[in-house]
Design an enzyme around this catalytic site. Structure first.
Site, PDB file in Angstrom:
ATOM      1  CG  ASP A 130      56.818  29.069  35.309  1.00 37.86           C
ATOM      2  OD1 ASP A 130      55.985  28.477  35.580  1.00 37.86           O
ATOM      3  OD2 ASP A 130      57.868  28.985  34.515  1.00 37.86           O
ATOM      4  CG  ASP A 158      59.535  23.445  37.574  1.00 42.76           C
ATOM      5  OD1 ASP A 158      60.657  23.423  38.131  1.00 42.76           O
ATOM      6  OD2 ASP A 158      58.646  22.744  37.539  1.00 42.76           O
ATOM      7  CG  ASP A 208      59.619  28.599  31.165  1.00 44.58           C
ATOM      8  OD1 ASP A 208      58.633  28.500  31.945  1.00 44.58           O
ATOM      9  OD2 ASP A 208      60.174  27.699  31.233  1.00 44.58           O
ATOM     10  CG  ASP A 225      54.459  31.097  31.977  1.00 43.55           C
ATOM     11  OD1 ASP A 225      53.639  30.972  33.330  1.00 43.55           O
ATOM     12  OD2 ASP A 225      55.511  30.203  31.953  1.00 43.55           O
TER      13      ASP A 225
END
Length: 236
Positions: free
Chosen positions: A17, A19, A184, A188
């Site tokens: 990921d 951000d 996070d 995900d």
């Protein structure tokens, strides 16, 4: 501060990921992740909720092959030679935007709306808009809402980062279980479900944490670097 370790030659393919995982808490890319991603000896997939041009642009500036899962799985690119696969319900997403506007809500990104301007399959709404209003509008059009901690993503229930990885892995002649995943957020969790191993950074939400094989003691990019150390057997 977490030290940067050199990836071993037998490191597995990586799906990560952006951000909250490669960034700090202000969403600024941490420069320490650049050499890790650039020198990773196996394929690196940037898997994000951002619109398609953002991860492609990041790959270009990192000087790595543009292998991406964008828009939470809505757009998948298996390198410069493609193919590009697009899946989702953009008409329904636009209808949700119209409904929110009719109800008096602004998407929250200003007139330029750089968050949605190049988005092909879904809609991102500022978390300043009441979540129940977004969920109601989404449900009216058969869509669901993902809270990434940065925005509410209105997307098709048939789309996910996990399905994106399955499609991408097939294009690359690999299995999703060949990959390790780091992230996070709740978007995900489907990625974690299909990857061979998965790590949530310490700032991850409850759904991502529950789905992960391992949770780091550090947050954001520090957590990513700890995840790399754990995945490669070079750290806790």
């Amino acid at each position: 501060m977490t030290e940067v370790s050199t990836p071993p030659e037998d490191a597995p393919p990586l799906a990560v990921d952006i951000d909250g995982t490669l960034t700090d808490d202000r969403r600024a890319l941490d420069p320490r992740v650049i050499p890790v991603l650039r020198e990773w000896p196996a394929p690196v997939v940037l898997a994000t909720g951002k619109a398609f041009p953002y991860p492609v642009g990041l790959c270009e500036f990192l000087a790595i092959e543009p292998t991406v899962i964008a828009e939470n799985g809505g757009v998948v690119l298996a390198g410069r030679s493609g193919p590009i696969h697009v899946e989702g319900d953009p008409d329904a997403a636009r209808a949700v935007a119209d409904d929110l506007e009719a109800a008096g809500y602004d998407l929250g990104w200003g007139a330029a709306d750089l968050v949605n301007r190049w988005r092909e399959t879904e809609l991102a709404v500022s978390r300043d808009v009441p979540k129940d209003a977004v969920e109601t509008a989404a449900a009216d059009h058969g869509l669901l809402v993902l809270d990434t901690g940065f925005a509410y993503h209105v997307t098709s229930p048939d789309v996910s980062k996990g399905r994106g990885l399955e499609r991408l892995a097939d294009s690359m002649g690999r299995s999703p279980t060949d990959f390790v995943a780091v992230g996070d957020s709740e978007n995900d969790a489907p990625l974690f479900a299909v990857a061979g191993r998965s790590v949530a950074v310490a700032n991850a939400d409850d759904r991502a944490t529950a789905a992960a094989d391992h949770v780091t003691a550090a947050s954001h990019a520090d957590g990513f670097l700890r995840a790399v150390a754990w995945l490669t057997g070079s750290g806790p």
